[in-house]
Design an enzyme around this catalytic site. Structure first.
Site, mmCIF file in Angstrom:
data_model
loop_
_atom_site.group_PDB
_atom_site.id
_atom_site.type_symbol
_atom_site.label_atom_id
_atom_site.label_comp_id
_atom_site.label_asym_id
_atom_site.label_seq_id
_atom_site.Cartn_x
_atom_site.Cartn_y
_atom_site.Cartn_z
ATOM 1 N N CYS A 23 0.892 -1.234 -0.072
ATOM 2 C CA CYS A 23 -0.082 0.030 0.048
ATOM 3 C C CYS A 23 0.922 1.473 0.228
ATOM 4 O O CYS A 23 0.480 2.186 -0.366
ATOM 5 C CB CYS A 23 -0.997 -0.114 1.257
ATOM 6 S SG CYS A 23 -0.265 -0.097 2.563
ATOM 7 N N HIS A 79 -1.544 0.276 7.370
ATOM 8 C CA HIS A 79 -2.336 0.648 5.987
ATOM 9 C C HIS A 79 -1.988 2.042 5.681
ATOM 10 O O HIS A 79 -1.446 2.821 6.616
ATOM 11 C CB HIS A 79 -3.872 0.523 6.106
ATOM 12 C CG HIS A 79 -4.594 0.669 4.909
ATOM 13 N ND1 HIS A 79 -4.184 0.129 3.703
ATOM 14 C CD2 HIS A 79 -5.602 1.469 4.543
ATOM 15 C CE1 HIS A 79 -5.094 0.426 2.854
ATOM 16 N NE2 HIS A 79 -5.924 1.085 2.998
ATOM 17 N N ASP A 97 -8.440 5.650 -1.283
ATOM 18 C CA ASP A 97 -7.999 4.322 -0.561
ATOM 19 C C ASP A 97 -8.157 3.242 -1.737
ATOM 20 O O ASP A 97 -9.407 2.880 -1.880
ATOM 21 C CB ASP A 97 -8.514 4.075 0.605
ATOM 22 C CG ASP A 97 -8.297 2.642 1.283
ATOM 23 O OD1 ASP A 97 -7.391 2.061 0.619
ATOM 24 O OD2 ASP A 97 -8.865 2.478 2.553
#
Length: 221
Positions: A23, A79, A97
């Protein structure tokens, strides 16, 4: 610019490069693309990279594509998302996201309500912390040689992205651990303008709790 903003809710996340379990690199490239295609300022001045983690390295987030549950909950070690805040606009900050099933992008208040779910009672060790880093500084300082994704025998825990690893402008090869190191003791005690101005100008940005996150984006200089 108003025409671009009106199109944002219809944007397709698949238009952006995404490698599962990477990520931090996905968001790095996402921010670059938003700058290049005119959705964000060319200098990334309106973009912020947000790392989500805690001391336990177990953070519950809802509505994640990787989940096998109906509510989309995943327990990530960390994250990373992008938040866009346009100074000249009265609109809410937007969350980008790539791992979320929510609209892309989502207004920050609804993203917090649905993904963070602050009203959900968690044990203290699972509380989420947020490291907010101004994207221009992230581009300059961040580095990852992906060592955190390798087993002791050198094999990959997940297939790496096709592009070369990200190296910082001063030649550092890996500093991801600095961004995801989080402790309640390091969160800002105050969101006063002077404190925020100084903190957001630092390489590692500012660390806040989930109760401070939305307030932070209303008070950033």
């Amino acid at each position: 610019m108003s025409s671009v903003i009106s199109e944002l809710p219809a944007m397709d996340a698949t238009r952006f490069q995404h490698t599962p379990f990477y990520c931090e690199e996905n968001v790095y490239l996402l921010c670059k693309t938003l700058c290049e295609n005119g959705v964000a300022d060319a200098t990334a001045s309106d973009l912020f990279v947000v790392f989500i983690s805690n001391e336990k390295k177990q953070v519950p987030l809802w509505h994640q594509k990787a989940s096998t549950r109906a509510d989309g909950i995943v327990l990530w070690d960390y994250h990373v998302i992008c938040v866009q805040r346009k100074k000249e606009s009265d609109s809410e900050p937007l969350v980008w996201d790539l791992d979320s099933t929510l609209p892309f992008p989502s207004p920050l208040p609804s993203y917090v309500a649905d993904t963070i779910q602050p009203s959900f009672q968690l044990f203290p060790e699972y509380q989420r912390f947020f490291r907010v880093v101004h994207a221009p500084l992230f581009f300059k300082h961040f580095a990852s040689d992906r060592r955190h994704m390798k087993e002791p025998d050198g094999s990959w825990t997940a297939q790496p992205p096709p592009h070369q690893p990200i190296v910082s402008q001063d030649g550092v090869l890996h500093n991801l651990s600095e961004y995801i190191a989080m402790s309640s003791a390091d969160t800002l005690a105050s969101l006063d303008p002077e404190t925020l101005r100084e903190a957001i100008s630092q390489k590692l940005g500012v660390l806040v709790s989930h109760t401070q996150l939305q307030d932070l984006f209303t008070k950033l200089p």
